[in-house]
Every structure is written in structure tokens, then in C-alpha cells.
Design a protein around this motif. Structure first.
Motif, PDB file in Angstrom:
ATOM      1  N   ARG A 447       3.583   0.261   4.808  1.00  0.00           N
ATOM      2  CA  ARG A 447       2.344   0.745   5.571  1.00  0.00           C
ATOM      3  C   ARG A 447       1.312   0.256   4.344  1.00  0.00           C
ATOM      4  NH1 ARG A 447       0.740   2.731  10.051  1.00  0.00           N
ATOM      5  NH2 ARG A 447      -1.453   3.928  10.171  1.00  0.00           N
ATOM      6  N   TYR A 448       1.406   0.504   3.023  1.00  0.00           N
ATOM      7  CA  TYR A 448       0.359   0.798   2.121  1.00  0.00           C
ATOM      8  C   TYR A 448       0.634  -0.176   0.836  1.00  0.00           C
ATOM      9  CZ  TYR A 448       0.123   5.297   4.177  1.00  0.00           C
ATOM     10  OH  TYR A 448      -0.178   6.387   5.161  1.00  0.00           O
ATOM     11  N   PHE A 449       1.658  -0.808   0.632  1.00  0.00           N
ATOM     12  CA  PHE A 449       1.921  -1.729  -0.553  1.00  0.00           C
ATOM     13  C   PHE A 449       0.883  -2.733  -0.754  1.00  0.00           C
ATOM     14  CE2 PHE A 449       4.111  -5.094  -3.119  1.00  0.00           C
ATOM     15  CZ  PHE A 449       4.439  -4.363  -4.134  1.00  0.00           C
ATOM     16  N   GLU A 450       0.829  -3.737   0.347  1.00  0.00           N
ATOM     17  CA  GLU A 450      -0.072  -4.554   0.261  1.00  0.00           C
ATOM     18  C   GLU A 450      -1.340  -4.328   0.685  1.00  0.00           C
ATOM     19  OE1 GLU A 450      -0.793  -9.136   2.160  1.00  0.00           O
ATOM     20  OE2 GLU A 450       0.891  -7.899   2.737  1.00  0.00           O
ATOM     21  N   ILE A 451      -1.598  -3.672   1.684  1.00  0.00           N
ATOM     22  CA  ILE A 451      -2.875  -3.361   2.387  1.00  0.00           C
ATOM     23  C   ILE A 451      -3.852  -2.488   1.445  1.00  0.00           C
ATOM     24  CG2 ILE A 451      -4.518  -2.707   4.386  1.00  0.00           C
ATOM     25  CD1 ILE A 451      -2.418  -5.137   4.615  1.00  0.00           C
ATOM     26  N   ILE A 452      -3.422  -1.407   1.063  1.00  0.00           N
ATOM     27  CA  ILE A 452      -4.195  -0.532   0.398  1.00  0.00           C
ATOM     28  C   ILE A 452      -4.617  -0.769  -1.175  1.00  0.00           C
ATOM     29  CG2 ILE A 452      -4.363   2.016  -0.374  1.00  0.00           C
ATOM     30  CD1 ILE A 452      -4.461   1.846   2.612  1.00  0.00           C
TER      31      ILE A 452
END
Length: 452
Positions: A447-452
Motif C-alpha cells: 500500500r505505501y512502498f511506492e505511493i507514499i
């Protein structure tokens, strides 16, 4: 067999050894092999076992928040007793003699933290009230064509299921791996864990088995031994069995439903049944149901003890989410079956396959007795249709943290199980939640590795 015959069997067994085990707070069997000579020296008197089995979690990490034992005590041996009535022969180990034991305290009294001793306390409470509880547990579980090493090498991802696809109650699939299926039924019977039936469940490589009814302590012994025995029999077939409550968000969870009835003190009359009642259930049964409904929010960790347990308790997944009961309704928390006096019983459907059977049965029976003792009225009607939609009477806690906090704050668990057991058990569940909070999950990475 008589005590003399049991001891003679141990003495004569060609292996010269015995297998003994104790059940920890998570329902895991902890034990060892000992020589027949040593066993015969301790069989009819007190022995000891390292108390660390109640001082660490399911993966052997030591608690830092429990008073029973810890670094502060040096993890000494605790007094213990072997129960000769639990004698069994392990058919997949050349009929090796096997026994269960339980911990006691320094004065020889039942150890407050020991699950098997807790269930004996609840049994004693029932007997004092004039009842003889009988029970049985049924389990659903997933099977994979893996070994512990291959599963670990894969990080427990993309495991190969024993059979593909969703095929519940399949006669066809039960022939695909029939040698395993057959060994489960026959070896468990020889091990004194007799099954009423076994079948495929909906899910890839999923089975369900129902254990035969028996008295309360025997029922819990059988249920606990069932889980380990299934895993051991599976190993022999190159299979890994798991009783996790939920292995994947897209697949059904695994239940460990407990069926229970109260007989009168003669053991012949089922006090749950009343042929004159419109629903064929007695006033005693109604109070028992009311007791479980009332206590459920305050004892839920004994039915759903892990972080993973609550991934199963979601809408539309064959597990309940609301404080409901019904007649032969599989969408409610408590399912009543009352076709006859012989079969009239309550099925507590909240319970998952990951449960400690001693604690599940103790909580089920104790909370039912609470309703009888306090003469609680069953005010809500039997749920007809979808129990997930009936929220007027309350919903179950959503996480282990919420459930443990409710158990800790309520006087109910302390009344049912005593201060010392409740304090220890609550501490272990708080520990479990803390361990979970430290972990970075696959979900977070995706959920967070690339987007956040």
C-alpha cells in the motif's frame, strides 16, 4: 485399562520410552520423550516440568509482562502430575504410550494458569449446580503439499494446496488424496480421538472433521490432541496442515465450533430439551443461551485468541459478527439444534480453529452456567434469516486489542475464571497485540512502498 495394565504396557513396550505432554496457554502441546523407567517412577506421584511453557508465547519469545514466571523467577520447574486416564497408544509411532499432564502449585492444588485445570474447575462448578456437561468440537483446516522447510523457504506465500479449487462436501476430492483422508479417520480412532465424520470444506485443500461427543474433559483432550495428531499424520504424507483462523482474505476462515449440552446429574436426561415448548427448548437452555450472549463480549479472547482470529469474524464469511442466536441458523453467534432430546445442543460458532480447546470449552460452559446461576432472561427472539444485519443487541469486538480490553475491564471473566487465571491470560493477549504492532506487513508494503 486398569492402572496396573497401563503401567505394564509401558514396562513391556519395545521402545523403552514414553511420550508426555502439557498444554500451554495457546493450546500448543509442550512435552518430551522420557524413558519407561523414569515414567514408572513418577507415574503415580508428582513430577515437574519447566514453567517456561507459561512464560513464553507460541514462538518461544519470553513474556515481559506476566507475574507467574519470568526472568525474575529464573524459570524453575513447576510441580506437575501425569494423568494416567489420558493413556493412549500413538499408532503412527508403533503404538508408543502417550499421556497428558497438568501443572499444580507448591501445595499440590491445581495451577491457576493451566488450561486443563481451568476446565476441571468449570466442570466442578457445573457438577455443584447438578449438571453433567457433554461436548464436542469440530474443526475446519487447510492442507498444503508442503513441508515446514519449503513453506518457510517460500515465506508462507504461494503454497501449493492439497487439492485445487472450491469443492465443499466433495466425494470426488476425497478420493484424490484418499490415503491421507483414510489415515486421518482410522489413525485418529486408534488414538482415541474418534470422528463422527470428515469431509472436504469449501476452499482449496480444506477439510472439516467433527469429533464424537463425550464428557467435558475428554472432549477437550480429544480436541487438543486432534490438532497435533492431524499435523503429525499430515507430515507422514508430505502435507502441512494449518488451523489458522484465516489464511487469506479471499478464502473462507476456519471454524472450531464447540457443541455442548447439559445433562442432569445422572447423565441420562438432557436438560436443554423440552418437548412441550413451542421451540422444544427448556427454560434452563434459554438461560444458558442468555448467559453466553451476555458474557461473549467479555470473554471473546478465549474464543478468538490471536490477531488472525478477527480476520475470520467478518460479514458473509461463515463466521458471526453479532450477538445473536437462532434455530439452525449458520449466520448467528449461537446456533440451537433441538430436533430431539438426544441431540438438543448449542453450537457456539464464534470459536475459530486457532483456539485452545480447553479455554474455549471452559468459556462456553462457564458463561452458559452464568446465565442459569443469575437466571438471565433470553429477551431477544431467535434470529430468522441474515444474522449479520441484526445489530440491535450488539456486535463482537473487532480486534484482539478491543476484546482483551473488554475482558480486562469487566468483572465477568474474574467471576467465571478467577483473578489469577484472568490476569495471566489477559497479560498474554496484551503481549500478543504488542508483538503485532511491531511488525511491518505485506499489506503495508504493497500500500505505501511506492505511493507514499
Amino acid at each position: 485399562m486398569t492402572t496396573k495394565e497401563i503401567l505394564q504396557y509401558v514396562k513391556n513396550h519395545a521402545s523403552g520410552k514414553v511420550k508426555i505432554a502439557y498444554v500451554d496457554i495457546d493450546g500448543v502441546l509442550r512435552g518430551k520423550y522420557i524413558s519407561a523407567k523414569k515414567f514408572l517412577n513418577i507415574a503415580e506421584k508428582d513430577t515437574s516440568f519447566c514453567d517456561v511453557i507459561f512464560g513464553w508465547d507460541a514462538v518461544d519469545v519470553a513474556y515481559d509482562n506476566c507475574a507467574y514466571t519470568g526472568w525474575q523467577t529464573g524459570y524453575p520447574d513447576a510441580p506437575a502430575r501425569i494423568d494416567l486416564t489420558t493413556f493412549r497408544k500413538i499408532p503412527w509411532e508403533n503404538d508408543l504410550p502417550f499421556f497428558l499432564g497438568a501443572l499444580v502449585d507448591a501445595a499440590g492444588n491445581p495451577a491457576a494458569v493451566c488450561p486443563r485445570q481451568l476446565l476441571k474447575k468449570v466442570l466442578g462448578d457445573a457438577q455443584q449446580m447438578g449438571y453433567h456437561p457433554v461436548s464436542a468440537q469440530e474443526f475446519e483446516w487447510y492442507n498444503f503439499s508442503e513441508t515446514p522447510q519449503t513453506a518457510a523457504d517460500k515465506g508462507f506465500h504461494n503454497l501449493e494446496p492439497l487439492t485445487p479449487g472450491m469443492f465443499g462436501y466433495s466425494i470426488l476430492r476425497s478420493t484424490l488424496k484418499n490415503s491421507f483422508f483414510t489415515d486421518l479417520f482410522e489413525d485418529l480412532r486408534k488414538f482415541d480421538v474418534p470422528l463422527e465424520g470428515i469431509h472436504t470444506e469449501t476452499g482449496p485443500g480444506t477439510y472439516e472433521a467433527a469429533i464424537e461427543y463425550s464428557d467435558l474433559i475428554t472432549a477437550a483432550d480429544r480436541a487438543t490432541l486432534f490438532k497435533t495428531a492431524v499435523k503429525e499424520i499430515a507430515y507422514r504424507h508430505g502435507i502441512m496442515a494449518t488451523f489458522m483462523a484465516k489464511i487469506n482474505e479471499t478464502l473462507p476462515g476456519c471454524g472450531g465450533h464447540v457443541h455442548q449440552s447439559l445433562m442432569d446429574k445422572t447423565g441420562k436426561k438432557n436438560v436443554f430439551y423440552d418437548a412441550r415448548d413451542k421451540q422444544q427448548i427448556s427454560q434452563t437452555f434459554r438461560q444458558y443461551i442468555a448467559g453466553q450472549l451476555y458474557c461473549l463480549p467479555f470473554i471473546l479472547p478465549m474464543f478468538a485468541p490471536t490477531i488472525n482470529s478477527y480476520k475470520r469474524l467478518v460479514e458473509g464469511a461463515w463466521a458471526p459478527t453479532t450477538l445473536t442466536w437462532g434455530i439452525d441458523n449458520r449466520t448467528v453467534a449461537l446456533r440451537v439444534l433441538q430436533q430431539s432430546a438426544a441431540a438438543c445442543r448449542l453450537e457456539t460458532r464464534v470459536i475459530g480453529a486457532d483456539v485452545n480447546p480447553y479455554l474455549a470449552m471452559a468459556a462456553a460452559v462457564a458463561s452458559g452456567l452464568y446465565g442459569i446461576r443469575h437466571q438471565l432472561k433470553l429477551v431477544q427472539p431467535a434470529q430468522v434469516g441474515n444474522g449479520y444485519l441484526e445489530t440491535d443487541y450488539g456486535v463482537l469486538p473487532r480486534t484482539l486489542e478491543q476484546a482483551t480490553a473488554a475482558m480486562k475491564a469487566s468483572p465477568v471473566a474474574h467471576e467465571l475464571f478467577g483473578e489469577r487465571f484472568t490476569g495471566h491470560f489477559v497479560s498474554t493477549r496484551e503481549w500478543e497485540w504488542k508483538q503485532h504492532l511491531k511488525t511491518v506487513t505485506d499489506w503495508e508494503l504493497k500500500r505505501y512502498f511506492e505511493i507514499i
